[in-house]
Structures are given as C-alpha cells and as structure tokens.
Design a protein around this motif. Structure first.
Motif, mmCIF file in Angstrom:
data_model
loop_
_atom_site.group_PDB
_atom_site.id
_atom_site.type_symbol
_atom_site.label_atom_id
_atom_site.label_comp_id
_atom_site.label_asym_id
_atom_site.label_seq_id
_atom_site.Cartn_x
_atom_site.Cartn_y
_atom_site.Cartn_z
ATOM 1 N N LEU A 44 0.854 -1.186 0.000
ATOM 2 C CA LEU A 44 0.000 0.000 0.000
ATOM 3 C C LEU A 44 0.894 1.242 0.000
ATOM 4 C CD1 LEU A 44 -3.057 0.822 0.267
ATOM 5 C CD2 LEU A 44 -2.646 0.992 2.744
ATOM 6 N N ASN A 45 0.461 2.239 -0.753
ATOM 7 C CA ASN A 45 1.207 3.514 -0.737
ATOM 8 C C ASN A 45 0.773 4.312 0.492
ATOM 9 O OD1 ASN A 45 2.475 5.914 -1.228
ATOM 10 N ND2 ASN A 45 1.185 6.478 -2.982
ATOM 11 N N LEU A 46 1.656 4.385 1.480
ATOM 12 C CA LEU A 46 1.291 4.987 2.773
ATOM 13 C C LEU A 46 1.497 6.488 2.818
ATOM 14 C CD1 LEU A 46 2.841 2.388 5.247
ATOM 15 C CD2 LEU A 46 0.443 2.624 4.568
ATOM 16 N N ASN A 47 2.280 7.030 1.892
ATOM 17 C CA ASN A 47 2.559 8.478 1.965
ATOM 18 C C ASN A 47 1.994 9.191 0.745
ATOM 19 O OD1 ASN A 47 4.551 7.414 0.225
ATOM 20 N ND2 ASN A 47 5.859 9.196 0.600
ATOM 21 N N CYS A 48 0.718 8.896 0.485
ATOM 22 C CA CYS A 48 0.027 9.543 -0.632
ATOM 23 C C CYS A 48 -0.088 11.041 -0.346
ATOM 24 C CB CYS A 48 -1.334 8.879 -0.800
ATOM 25 S SG CYS A 48 -2.457 9.772 -1.860
ATOM 26 N N ASN A 92 -3.766 9.887 4.117
ATOM 27 C CA ASN A 92 -4.418 9.080 3.080
ATOM 28 C C ASN A 92 -3.458 8.054 2.501
ATOM 29 O OD1 ASN A 92 -6.754 10.642 3.294
ATOM 30 N ND2 ASN A 92 -5.892 12.189 1.913
ATOM 31 N N THR A 93 -4.031 6.940 2.075
ATOM 32 C CA THR A 93 -3.252 5.902 1.413
ATOM 33 C C THR A 93 -3.823 5.681 0.023
ATOM 34 O OG1 THR A 93 -4.698 4.212 2.332
ATOM 35 C CG2 THR A 93 -2.714 4.738 3.575
ATOM 36 N N SER A 94 -3.112 4.930 -0.816
ATOM 37 C CA SER A 94 -3.622 4.595 -2.137
ATOM 38 C C SER A 94 -2.914 3.339 -2.612
ATOM 39 C CB SER A 94 -3.400 5.752 -3.111
ATOM 40 O OG SER A 94 -2.048 5.826 -3.468
ATOM 41 N N PRO A 95 -3.477 2.657 -3.636
ATOM 42 C CA PRO A 95 -2.779 1.481 -4.154
ATOM 43 C C PRO A 95 -1.427 1.892 -4.731
ATOM 44 C CG PRO A 95 -5.025 1.605 -4.997
ATOM 45 C CD PRO A 95 -4.750 2.904 -4.324
ATOM 46 N N CYS A 96 -0.482 0.978 -4.726
ATOM 47 C CA CYS A 96 0.840 1.275 -5.276
ATOM 48 C C CYS A 96 0.727 1.663 -6.746
ATOM 49 C CB CYS A 96 1.750 0.054 -5.164
ATOM 50 S SG CYS A 96 2.146 -0.383 -3.464
ATOM 51 N N GLY A 97 1.415 2.702 -7.128
ATOM 52 C CA GLY A 97 1.489 3.099 -8.532
ATOM 53 C C GLY A 97 0.272 3.830 -9.045
ATOM 54 N N SER A 98 -0.765 3.979 -8.214
ATOM 55 C CA SER A 98 -1.992 4.619 -8.685
ATOM 56 C C SER A 98 -2.009 6.086 -8.271
ATOM 57 C CB SER A 98 -3.195 3.892 -8.076
ATOM 58 O OG SER A 98 -4.333 4.721 -8.161
ATOM 59 N N ASN A 99 -2.122 6.947 -9.259
ATOM 60 C CA ASN A 99 -2.236 8.372 -8.949
ATOM 61 C C ASN A 99 -3.044 9.046 -10.042
ATOM 62 O OD1 ASN A 99 -1.933 10.705 -7.522
ATOM 63 N ND2 ASN A 99 0.150 11.135 -8.261
ATOM 64 N N ALA A 100 -4.149 8.404 -10.394
ATOM 65 C CA ALA A 100 -4.937 8.831 -11.546
ATOM 66 C C ALA A 100 -5.415 10.271 -11.398
ATOM 67 C CB ALA A 100 -6.122 7.885 -11.735
ATOM 68 N N ASP A 101 -5.880 10.639 -10.192
ATOM 69 C CA ASP A 101 -6.421 11.990 -10.031
ATOM 70 C C ASP A 101 -5.367 12.973 -9.512
ATOM 71 O OD1 ASP A 101 -6.139 10.927 -7.576
ATOM 72 O OD2 ASP A 101 -8.215 11.165 -6.946
ATOM 73 N N SER A 139 3.296 8.501 -5.717
ATOM 74 C CA SER A 139 2.438 7.395 -6.136
ATOM 75 C C SER A 139 3.130 6.040 -6.055
ATOM 76 C CB SER A 139 1.954 7.624 -7.572
ATOM 77 O OG SER A 139 3.059 7.661 -8.440
ATOM 78 N N SER A 140 4.431 6.036 -5.906
ATOM 79 C CA SER A 140 5.142 4.762 -5.939
ATOM 80 C C SER A 140 5.158 4.105 -4.564
ATOM 81 C CB SER A 140 6.581 4.985 -6.413
ATOM 82 O OG SER A 140 7.270 5.753 -5.461
ATOM 83 N N CYS A 141 5.426 2.823 -4.561
ATOM 84 C CA CYS A 141 5.648 2.119 -3.295
ATOM 85 C C CYS A 141 7.119 1.808 -3.157
ATOM 86 C CB CYS A 141 4.804 0.841 -3.233
ATOM 87 S SG CYS A 141 3.090 1.194 -2.786
#
Ligand SMILES: [Zn+2]
Length: 435
Positions: free
Chosen positions: A373-377, A381-390, A396-398
């Motif tokens: 999980l991407n912990l430092n979005c 907030n967190t986000s899936p690894c590699g996901s930064n669509a918005d 965005s990286s893990c």
C-alpha cells in the motif's frame, strides 16, 4: 613623558568596546597573527586621524611618537592565538567551562569550539563589527542559534491581526531546542540555545513591526527590501531573518511559510489560522529548512508515516508522535531517527513504525500478513501502489520509506564574516493550514 602604548590603546579600546582585541597591535585581518596588514591598518587609522592611532603623548595630535609606540607593541608581539579566534591560547582553558574572557573553556586549537558556526572570539567579545553577541546570551561552549523576527500587524483577511510571535510561541521554540539531543563540549549538557529577537527589550531590540498591511509578501525582491530596511547588517552571517506576515507569494496563498534550504531567511505566514502551536511549530519547521532539513528529512518525499518530525506535513501542526501510533501528540520536535524502515510493498502491521501495531489500511484489524500500500500519498491518506490517476498523491510509488535523524544532521554551516552564513540555493514552500 611617553605614556605606554598599551595604556593608550586600552583607553582607546575602552571607548570602542566593539573592538575588544586581546592584542593591541593586531589591528588588521587575519586576526591572531601580526603581519604587514596590521601595519597597513595602523597607517590607515593614522591617516584618517582616528583616536585609536593616537597612542602616545601628546594625546590629541598624531605624530612620530604614536607610530613609534605602535612599532614598540608590534615588536613585543601578540600572545599566541593558535586558532586565530581572537582569544589567546592562555585564556582558552579547554575544559568546557566558560568563566569569562580570560578563562573561556574553549579549545585553543579550534576556532569554533562548540561547532555552532560562530567563532569563539565573536561569542566572547562580540564581533569586530560591534555585534554584542555575549549580551544576547552567546556562549562559546554551548551551540547558539540567533533569529530576528520582524512582523506585520493591522487589518488582514477581514479583521485586525497581529502576526508578531507571542511569548508563548517563543517559549515552545526555546524549549524544543533546549531539549535537542545535540552535544556540546563536555561537561555541558546537550541542547541548543536559541535566541529569538522579536523586540522584547533588553539586548533584543532588533525585532520590529514593519509598517504597512500588505496582503502578501513575495519571498524575493520584496522580502529582501524589507530586510534591507529593517535588519542591522552587522547581524548578517550571525542571525537568521524571518518575516511574520499574513501570506506569501500571492493574495490567495494559504501556505504557512516559505524558507531557504541551507540558508538564513524564512517567512511564517499564518493567514487566518494563527495559534500558539501553529506559529511555534511553523517557526521550527521553517528554521529546519534553513538548517538543511526537507519534508522527508534528507529528501523531499513527504508524509512518511515513519518520519517523526515537524518537518513532515503529517506532523507540522499536530506535532510528533510520542506513543508509536504514527499520529501527532502535540510535541514540538524534529525526528531523532528512531523508527523502523517501512517497506510499502510489504507492510507488516504488527511492527508499526517502532514495534507498536498500527492499522495502516484502517480496516479495523491488525493484519498479520504483509500487504502492499502507498502509505505516503498525502496527509494520512493511502492509495494502491502506482496509482495516482487523479493526482491526489504527492508520491504514487511504493518504496522503502526511511526515518531520518534530523538533530544529528543539522547544517551548522560556516561563518563567513559579513556574507550570508550559507549559500542560498533552494526554496521550500510549506504546508497549508491544518486539516
Ligand atoms: Zn516546509
């Protein structure tokens, strides 16, 4: 009868206390050694008719006897000053205990015994330009930092506001630096003595209100014009300079501050969220940039859950974490680099950041199997690894996130006489208001 050169010059020195030279003939740079520059310096003073050159009877006229007296003292020589810090070796007692100018506790072979970037002689006698650092609390065996705080007050954002740092804010800053795990020459305790001049009186009358009510101040030519108008140039190289205003950059900006990384200038801009904690935490945050720290300590990577520092946006306003849950507990501090590395591609919740379980994905459980999980979005907030669509994530990286020992990595710089203390290369713009 000829008055002794030394008596004459000591009298002259008494009328010009800023030039507290331990060696009467040592008039020119480099100090600590007698050479032709001292002779030139004397002749310049002589030619200018300076009373400092009037060292022999008859006092009131400069003539051959004054020159002869100077040459006498020149030939006598200076007491040995091995490190050229304007303190004679015999007075640098080397035991870490400062008793006074003739027993300074400093190292005779190190011109900056406490390693704070300020030369020992400047901390004992004041600077040759006449900046009275000892009156402002400088000691050659304790690390010191000086900051001048100038501020605006008036009508901003629809109401009357005073951005002057408060005594409560200043007290928090002073306490956090006093508690720093930063060593001083033994037997002195750890800690940094930070001295903020916000016009509180005594030796601190440099901090002042800047007239006007600008909606914003540009951290550039405009800032430097205010600095030129309100900052004693003798402080250059010794003091950081800070302006406390409503906003920086433009009239809609809500960023709390802006600072040079490895520099001496910064701003604190509390817009409409001024409070004791917000102000003191932001002072320490912006000063941290001056001292070489970034939003990820050694790197710009922000929001790392295991970087426990007010330099991190996660902790700028909430303060650092003191109970291992990676959330701020109101304490003003830089990181001490104690937290585990955090591999975002293999997060193990039972370990948390320092051995205390943390529910990073906020599913209500302490997961016992590793996950990614991407912990430092951003923020918490967190986000899936590699996901930064918005584009909501700052990162965005893990990857493997690292803590950093801020206190051990402060850039103490080097003193450069009248120039800025350090080269100014980079600007950091800082956190918006608290969430
Ligand atoms: Zn910042």
């Amino acid at each position: 009868m000829r008055v002794s050169f030394f008596a004459g010059l000591l009298a002259a020195a008494a009328s010009a206390p800023s030039l507290a030279q331990p060696c009467p003939a040592d008039l020119g740079r480099p100090f600590g050694v007698l050479n032709l520059f001292d002779l030139t310096a004397y002749l310049d003073l002589f030619q200018a008719g300076s009373p400092v050159a009037d060292t022999a009877e008859p006092i009131g006229t400069l003539n051959f006897f004054d020159l002869a007296a100077f040459l006498d003292s020149y030939l006598v020589g200076c007491p040995l000053d091995s490190d050229g810090d304007r303190i004679a070796d015999i007075h640098e007692t080397g035991n870490g205990v400062y008793l006074g100018p003739t027993a300074t506790g400093t190292d005779p072979f190190n011109p900056d015994s406490d390693g704070d970037g300020i030369i020992d002689g400047d901390e004992v006698f004041g600077t040759v330009e006449g900046l009275d650092l000892p009156a402002m609390g400088a000691l050659p065996v304790i690390k010191d930092i000086f900051i001048e705080c100038d501020w605006f007050e008036g009508f901003f954002i629809g109401r009357e506001r005073n951005y002057r740092p408060t005594a409560d804010s200043i007290a928090r800053v002073v306490a956090s630096f006093a508690n720093a795990p930063v060593p001083n020459p033994a037997p002195n305790p750890n800690g940094i003595a930070i001295h903020l001049d916000y016009g509180q009186g005594g030796a601190f009358t440099g901090g002042n209100r800047i007239p006007g009510e600008p909606a914003f101040v540009v951290f550039g030519d405009q800032f430097y014009q205010y600095k030129a108008d309100h900052f004693d140039p003798r402080r250059k190289g010794y003091f950081h300079y800070a302006i406390f205003a409503s906003r920086h950059s433009d009239d809609t900006n809500r960023s709390s501050g802006i600072a040079e990384i490895n520099g001496d200038d910064f701003m604190v801009t509390m817009v409409d969220y001024l409070s004791t904690n917000n102000q003191s935490n932001t002072i320490v945050h912006e000063l941290g940039h001056n001292l070489g720290l970034r939003h990820g300590g050694f790197e710009n990577r922000n929001y790392k859950p295991n970087y426990n520092s007010v330099m991190n946006y996660r902790h700028q306003f909430p303060g650092v974490d003191t109970n291992g849950d990676s959330r701020g507990d109101g304490v003003l501090d830089y990181s001490r680099g104690l937290n585990f590395d955090l591999d975002e591609s293999s997060i193990f919740e039972p370990d948390g950041v320092i051995g205390f379980p943390i529910d990073f994905d906020r599913d209500g459980l302490i997961d016992t199997l590793p996950y990614a999980l991407n912990l430092n979005c951003s923020g918490t907030n967190t986000s899936p690894c590699g996901s930064n669509a918005d584009g909501a994530c700052a990162d965005s990286s893990c990857s493997v996130l690292l803590d950093f020992n801020d206190w051990a990595n402060i850039n103490w710089g080097r003193l450069a006489d009248t120039a800025d203390r350090r080269p100014e290369q980079e600007i950091a713009t800082c956190e918006n208001e608290p969430e």
